[in-house]
Design a protein around this motif. Structure first.
Motif, PDB file in Angstrom:
ATOM      1  N   GLY A   1      -3.699 -17.816  -3.403  1.00 35.99           N
ATOM      2  CA  GLY A   1      -4.649 -18.870  -3.094  1.00 35.99           C
ATOM      3  C   GLY A   1      -4.180 -20.244  -3.516  1.00 35.99           C
ATOM      4  O   GLY A   1      -3.602 -20.411  -4.580  1.00 35.99           O
TER       5      GLY A   1
ATOM      6  N   THR B   1      -4.905 -22.165  -7.149  1.00 35.74           N
ATOM      7  CA  THR B   1      -5.085 -21.169  -8.216  1.00 35.74           C
ATOM      8  C   THR B   1      -4.013 -21.389  -9.287  1.00 35.74           C
ATOM      9  O   THR B   1      -2.988 -22.037  -9.029  1.00 35.74           O
ATOM     10  CB  THR B   1      -5.031 -19.742  -7.642  1.00 35.74           C
TER      11      THR B   1
ATOM     12  N   CYS C   1      -0.149 -20.240  -8.848  1.00 37.94           N
ATOM     13  CA  CYS C   1       0.319 -20.828  -7.590  1.00 37.94           C
ATOM     14  C   CYS C   1       0.551 -22.328  -7.729  1.00 37.94           C
ATOM     15  O   CYS C   1       1.529 -22.871  -7.204  1.00 37.94           O
ATOM     16  CB  CYS C   1      -0.694 -20.547  -6.478  1.00 37.94           C
TER      17      CYS C   1
ATOM     18  N   SER D   1      -0.637 -19.108   2.717  1.00 37.35           N
ATOM     19  CA  SER D   1      -1.781 -18.620   1.966  1.00 37.35           C
ATOM     20  C   SER D   1      -2.932 -18.352   2.920  1.00 37.35           C
ATOM     21  O   SER D   1      -3.028 -18.982   3.974  1.00 37.35           O
ATOM     22  CB  SER D   1      -2.214 -19.633   0.901  1.00 37.35           C
TER      23      SER D   1
ATOM     24  N   ASN E   1      -5.840 -19.354   3.358  1.00 36.82           N
ATOM     25  CA  ASN E   1      -6.750 -20.481   3.169  1.00 36.82           C
ATOM     26  C   ASN E   1      -6.797 -21.218   4.495  1.00 36.82           C
ATOM     27  O   ASN E   1      -5.927 -21.031   5.343  1.00 36.82           O
ATOM     28  CB  ASN E   1      -6.241 -21.446   2.087  1.00 36.82           C
TER      29      ASN E   1
ATOM     30  N   MET F   1     -12.618 -13.585  -3.908  1.00 42.45           N
ATOM     31  CA  MET F   1     -11.632 -14.248  -3.059  1.00 42.45           C
ATOM     32  C   MET F   1     -11.478 -13.594  -1.687  1.00 42.45           C
ATOM     33  O   MET F   1     -10.739 -14.102  -0.848  1.00 42.45           O
ATOM     34  CB  MET F   1     -10.272 -14.277  -3.758  1.00 42.45           C
TER      35      MET F   1
ATOM     36  N   ARG G   1      -6.728 -11.486   0.697  1.00 41.38           N
ATOM     37  CA  ARG G   1      -5.720 -12.544   0.562  1.00 41.38           C
ATOM     38  C   ARG G   1      -4.332 -11.958   0.778  1.00 41.38           C
ATOM     39  O   ARG G   1      -4.153 -10.760   0.903  1.00 41.38           O
ATOM     40  CB  ARG G   1      -5.777 -13.159  -0.845  1.00 41.38           C
TER      41      ARG G   1
END
Length: 160
Positions: A43, A46, A49, A76, A78, A121, A124
């Motif tokens: 993520g 995070t 990361c 990612s 996202n 989350m 992922r």
């Protein structure tokens, strides 16, 4: 099934931010005819990361490119707006292409998704790196849960 060395990457699409707004890219757009160092993070924004993974590739970008890599890409699960904001906050500039795999389709297609629902989350990408040559996996480095070793910029440099 997890992708392996020697496999061709599956067809998928990603989103990136351009000066004109969000732009859709295919796996061919990103990988065809190129050597690409792709790394994935669970993520944006995070702790590991942001403190280690992306900064390592930003710092080592010239050295990685100097060893024959055409593109360094961060993936990612996202959305494109989050990936753009994260790239800007980390000074990724043109050194690292920020690929949004918003629905996790690429992570699932390569068998490297993880269930982060226990942390709120959702699904992922696992933490991994892949050295891709013309769409084919040349090196695959998948981290054990909670680890950050084999997907780092330094590890990829050692494989080049």
């Amino acid at each position: 099934m997890t992708i392996s060395v020697g496999d061709r990457l599956p067809a998928a699409s990603f989103m990136t931010m351009t000066a004109d707004g969000p732009n859709k890219l295919s796996t061919d757009d990103v990988f065809a005819g190129k050597t690409v160092a792709l790394f994935a993070v669970p993520g944006a924004f995070t702790p590991t990361c942001s403190a280690k993974h992306l900064p390592g590739f930003v710092e080592k970008a010239a050295e990685i490119r100097g060893k024959g890599v055409d593109t360094i890409a961060c993936l990612s699960v996202n959305d494109v707006f989050v990936m753009d904001a994260w790239g800007k906050s980390q000074n990724a500039g043109d050194d690292v292409v920020m690929l949004a795999d918003g629905n996790g389709e690429f992570a699932k297609a390569v068998g490297l998704e993880m269930d982060g629902t226990g942390f709120g989350m959702g699904v992922r990408a696992q933490r991994f790196s892949i050295l891709v040559k013309d769409g084919v996996v040349a090196e695959l480095n998948v981290e054990a849960p909670g680890e950050f070793k084999v997907s780092s910029a330094d590890h990829i440099l050692g494989q080049l």
